[in-house]
Write an enzyme that holds these catalytic residues in place. Sequence first.
Site, PDB file in Angstrom:
ATOM      1  N   LEU A  67     -24.933  35.725  21.693  1.00 47.98           N
ATOM      2  CA  LEU A  67     -25.659  34.605  21.108  1.00 47.98           C
ATOM      3  C   LEU A  67     -26.111  34.956  19.685  1.00 47.98           C
ATOM      4  O   LEU A  67     -25.897  34.191  18.751  1.00 47.98           O
ATOM      5  CB  LEU A  67     -26.872  34.250  21.966  1.00 47.98           C
ATOM      6  CG  LEU A  67     -27.662  33.036  21.480  1.00 47.98           C
ATOM      7  CD1 LEU A  67     -26.852  31.760  21.682  1.00 47.98           C
ATOM      8  CD2 LEU A  67     -29.002  32.921  22.197  1.00 47.98           C
ATOM      9  N   LYS A  69     -25.295  37.529  17.234  1.00 49.51           N
ATOM     10  CA  LYS A  69     -24.409  38.636  16.864  1.00 49.51           C
ATOM     11  C   LYS A  69     -24.954  39.473  15.711  1.00 49.51           C
ATOM     12  O   LYS A  69     -24.644  40.661  15.598  1.00 49.51           O
ATOM     13  CB  LYS A  69     -23.018  38.096  16.517  1.00 49.51           C
ATOM     14  CG  LYS A  69     -22.217  37.619  17.722  1.00 49.51           C
ATOM     15  CD  LYS A  69     -20.822  37.177  17.295  1.00 49.51           C
ATOM     16  CE  LYS A  69     -19.924  36.950  18.505  1.00 49.51           C
ATOM     17  NZ  LYS A  69     -20.408  35.872  19.368  1.00 49.51           N
ATOM     18  N   ASN A 114     -15.021  30.216  24.511  1.00 47.49           N
ATOM     19  CA  ASN A 114     -15.131  30.653  23.119  1.00 47.49           C
ATOM     20  C   ASN A 114     -14.046  31.672  22.809  1.00 47.49           C
ATOM     21  O   ASN A 114     -13.619  32.441  23.673  1.00 47.49           O
ATOM     22  CB  ASN A 114     -16.521  31.218  22.822  1.00 47.49           C
ATOM     23  CG  ASN A 114     -16.611  32.721  23.030  1.00 47.49           C
ATOM     24  OD1 ASN A 114     -16.209  33.496  22.162  1.00 47.49           O
ATOM     25  ND2 ASN A 114     -17.112  33.138  24.194  1.00 47.49           N
ATOM     26  N   ARG A 115     -13.611  31.628  21.574  1.00 55.09           N
ATOM     27  CA  ARG A 115     -12.708  32.650  21.061  1.00 55.09           C
ATOM     28  C   ARG A 115     -13.185  33.076  19.671  1.00 55.09           C
ATOM     29  O   ARG A 115     -12.425  33.133  18.699  1.00 55.09           O
ATOM     30  CB  ARG A 115     -11.262  32.138  21.034  1.00 55.09           C
ATOM     31  CG  ARG A 115     -11.040  30.802  20.328  1.00 55.09           C
ATOM     32  CD  ARG A 115      -9.541  30.504  20.219  1.00 55.09           C
ATOM     33  NE  ARG A 115      -9.278  29.242  19.572  1.00 55.09           N
ATOM     34  CZ  ARG A 115      -9.018  28.092  20.196  1.00 55.09           C
ATOM     35  NH1 ARG A 115      -8.987  28.053  21.529  1.00 55.09           N
ATOM     36  NH2 ARG A 115      -8.767  26.994  19.510  1.00 55.09           N
ATOM     37  N   LEU A 116     -14.479  33.362  19.593  1.00 54.97           N
ATOM     38  CA  LEU A 116     -15.100  33.683  18.313  1.00 54.97           C
ATOM     39  C   LEU A 116     -14.488  34.925  17.674  1.00 54.97           C
ATOM     40  O   LEU A 116     -14.223  34.956  16.477  1.00 54.97           O
ATOM     41  CB  LEU A 116     -16.608  33.868  18.497  1.00 54.97           C
ATOM     42  CG  LEU A 116     -17.386  32.594  18.847  1.00 54.97           C
ATOM     43  CD1 LEU A 116     -18.793  32.946  19.310  1.00 54.97           C
ATOM     44  CD2 LEU A 116     -17.432  31.652  17.664  1.00 54.97           C
ATOM     45  N   GLY A 117     -14.313  35.977  18.462  1.00 53.36           N
ATOM     46  CA  GLY A 117     -13.663  37.169  17.934  1.00 53.36           C
ATOM     47  C   GLY A 117     -14.575  38.109  17.159  1.00 53.36           C
ATOM     48  O   GLY A 117     -14.210  38.594  16.074  1.00 53.36           O
ATOM     49  N   PHE A 118     -15.772  38.377  17.702  1.00 56.67           N
ATOM     50  CA  PHE A 118     -16.692  39.339  17.072  1.00 56.67           C
ATOM     51  C   PHE A 118     -16.977  38.972  15.614  1.00 56.67           C
ATOM     52  O   PHE A 118     -16.996  39.843  14.724  1.00 56.67           O
ATOM     53  CB  PHE A 118     -16.126  40.765  17.130  1.00 56.67           C
ATOM     54  CG  PHE A 118     -16.112  41.415  18.483  1.00 56.67           C
ATOM     55  CD1 PHE A 118     -16.718  40.828  19.583  1.00 56.67           C
ATOM     56  CD2 PHE A 118     -15.471  42.642  18.663  1.00 56.67           C
ATOM     57  CE1 PHE A 118     -16.699  41.443  20.829  1.00 56.67           C
ATOM     58  CE2 PHE A 118     -15.450  43.272  19.903  1.00 56.67           C
ATOM     59  CZ  PHE A 118     -16.054  42.662  20.987  1.00 56.67           C
ATOM     60  N   ASN A 149     -25.294  45.971  21.005  1.00 48.77           N
ATOM     61  CA  ASN A 149     -23.942  45.909  21.555  1.00 48.77           C
ATOM     62  C   ASN A 149     -22.926  46.192  20.450  1.00 48.77           C
ATOM     63  O   ASN A 149     -22.957  45.547  19.395  1.00 48.77           O
ATOM     64  CB  ASN A 149     -23.737  44.517  22.160  1.00 48.77           C
ATOM     65  CG  ASN A 149     -22.416  44.345  22.873  1.00 48.77           C
ATOM     66  OD1 ASN A 149     -21.366  44.509  22.280  1.00 48.77           O
ATOM     67  ND2 ASN A 149     -22.472  43.963  24.135  1.00 48.77           N
ATOM     68  N   SER A 185     -14.263  41.975  25.708  1.00 48.02           N
ATOM     69  CA  SER A 185     -14.046  40.661  25.113  1.00 48.02           C
ATOM     70  C   SER A 185     -12.560  40.336  25.141  1.00 48.02           C
ATOM     71  O   SER A 185     -11.725  41.169  24.767  1.00 48.02           O
ATOM     72  CB  SER A 185     -14.538  40.632  23.662  1.00 48.02           C
ATOM     73  OG  SER A 185     -14.126  39.433  23.034  1.00 48.02           O
ATOM     74  N   ASN A 187     -11.203  38.252  23.166  1.00 42.24           N
ATOM     75  CA  ASN A 187     -10.894  37.608  21.893  1.00 42.24           C
ATOM     76  C   ASN A 187     -10.564  38.568  20.761  1.00 42.24           C
ATOM     77  O   ASN A 187     -10.417  38.152  19.617  1.00 42.24           O
ATOM     78  CB  ASN A 187     -12.071  36.709  21.480  1.00 42.24           C
ATOM     79  CG  ASN A 187     -12.350  35.644  22.533  1.00 42.24           C
ATOM     80  OD1 ASN A 187     -11.428  35.035  23.062  1.00 42.24           O
ATOM     81  ND2 ASN A 187     -13.628  35.437  22.846  1.00 42.24           N
ATOM     82  N   THR A 188     -10.488  39.870  21.070  1.00 42.04           N
ATOM     83  CA  THR A 188     -10.003  40.879  20.131  1.00 42.04           C
ATOM     84  C   THR A 188      -8.758  41.500  20.746  1.00 42.04           C
ATOM     85  O   THR A 188      -8.817  42.038  21.860  1.00 42.04           O
ATOM     86  CB  THR A 188     -11.070  41.956  19.861  1.00 42.04           C
ATOM     87  OG1 THR A 188     -12.209  41.349  19.233  1.00 42.04           O
ATOM     88  CG2 THR A 188     -10.529  43.047  18.954  1.00 42.04           C
ATOM     89  N   LYS A 227     -19.671  47.470  29.136  1.00 41.20           N
ATOM     90  CA  LYS A 227     -19.511  46.079  29.544  1.00 41.20           C
ATOM     91  C   LYS A 227     -18.060  45.816  29.892  1.00 41.20           C
ATOM     92  O   LYS A 227     -17.164  46.009  29.068  1.00 41.20           O
ATOM     93  CB  LYS A 227     -19.976  45.117  28.450  1.00 41.20           C
ATOM     94  CG  LYS A 227     -20.008  43.654  28.924  1.00 41.20           C
ATOM     95  CD  LYS A 227     -20.777  42.773  27.973  1.00 41.20           C
ATOM     96  CE  LYS A 227     -20.915  41.363  28.536  1.00 41.20           C
ATOM     97  NZ  LYS A 227     -21.737  40.488  27.661  1.00 41.20           N
ATOM     98  N   THR A 264     -20.490  40.821  34.260  1.00 40.99           N
ATOM     99  CA  THR A 264     -19.249  40.953  33.539  1.00 40.99           C
ATOM    100  C   THR A 264     -19.256  40.094  32.282  1.00 40.99           C
ATOM    101  O   THR A 264     -20.143  39.276  32.086  1.00 40.99           O
ATOM    102  CB  THR A 264     -18.050  40.492  34.404  1.00 40.99           C
ATOM    103  OG1 THR A 264     -18.224  39.086  34.694  1.00 40.99           O
ATOM    104  CG2 THR A 264     -17.936  41.266  35.687  1.00 40.99           C
ATOM    105  N   ASN A 265     -18.188  40.246  31.501  1.00 38.44           N
ATOM    106  CA  ASN A 265     -17.940  39.411  30.341  1.00 38.44           C
ATOM    107  C   ASN A 265     -17.300  38.089  30.785  1.00 38.44           C
ATOM    108  O   ASN A 265     -17.317  37.747  31.964  1.00 38.44           O
ATOM    109  CB  ASN A 265     -17.034  40.159  29.351  1.00 38.44           C
ATOM    110  CG  ASN A 265     -17.303  39.801  27.907  1.00 38.44           C
ATOM    111  OD1 ASN A 265     -17.477  38.626  27.563  1.00 38.44           O
ATOM    112  ND2 ASN A 265     -17.341  40.801  27.040  1.00 38.44           N
ATOM    113  N   GLY A 316     -22.538  33.312  34.814  1.00 41.58           N
ATOM    114  CA  GLY A 316     -22.681  32.140  35.666  1.00 41.58           C
ATOM    115  C   GLY A 316     -24.075  31.837  36.156  1.00 41.58           C
ATOM    116  O   GLY A 316     -24.232  31.051  37.095  1.00 41.58           O
TER     117      GLY A 316
END
Length: 364
Positions: A67, A69, A114-118, A149, A185, A187-188, A227, A264-265, A316
Amino acid sequence: MSLLPYGLARPFLFGLDPEAAHDLTLHSIARLQHSPLTCLYSERRVDDTFTLAGLQFPNRVGLAAGLDKDARCIDGLAAMGFGFVEVGTVTPKAQSGNPKPRMFRLPQRQALINRLGFNNGGLDAFLANVQQARFRRQGGGTPMVLGLNIGKNAATPIESATDDYLTCLDGVYPHADYVTVNVSSPNTQNLRSLQSDAALDALLGAVSERRELLAQRTGRRIPVFLKIAPDLDADQISVIAATLLRYGTDSAGVPNQTLGVIATNTTLSREAVAGLPHAEEAGGLSGAPVLESSNAVIRQLRAQLGRQFPIIGVGGILSAQDALSKIDAGADLVQIYTGLIYQGPALVRAAAEAIRDRRQAAKT
């Protein structure tokens, strides 16, 4: 209770593009967090002190990473009643993340993709924000716990990923209550390959060795959490558990409380949202559909790691009952993220009260 019920703000926020709503929310919290207007969203913190990994948590409900970063809103998030807040993921260098649009709501299932990607401003900016946080200087009760993180830059080859993690560990170590190593993640590119046997062993070995050097230098040994993803089969979870035990127990096999796991992620599975708008968007799915798969991973980890190994459960949690289900599965602490977006800060208090009441009832 907050002066502005989230139910009034949510229709406005959900009328915006998801990432625009996200950015507006963080900007507002950052602007208000050191002013009397914090009362608009603050919640009374539930007192339910719990010790894990050598840390005292004021209650067992935390905010998951992702949330905030850039660690801009630590004090504002603390005002929502969390027992601990985890910020990041931070990478050594600033990066913009993946192309937009990259966040999608699935309100029919109380879920997000989401696919923000750090996307983040890099380690130096992150540390500057962390050092401006005032929560540790505020009196009254057990201080909130702060987790930082860390991850790798997208441009860093996977074979050099350890270098990025060690760079981040060096930077955040003096400022963290605990550090989370994010290898999950989706997304990386190739990041999740670090969960495999040899790669994970090498990474945790390097992190553990560097942590010992930092502990000698600073005089404090802080716990590290790994994680992991929910998209793991039983054999993969067993490999991760064995590696965690290798680095997280003493010579007698007793957990040394310096290593833990966050399960989990987000998930790549779309089974629970098939047919819904945006369901086929690439990225990690979070929210209500992840609850059971996350709990299943927690149950297997607890069975293999034993009663004393630190486990934080996330994925969840949209209600107090969902939070209890994580505890029942074997988690010591829980984290929320998507639930905060759908339910607002009142979920933090409700979950913390439910866990506290269950714990007190068990003592009588």
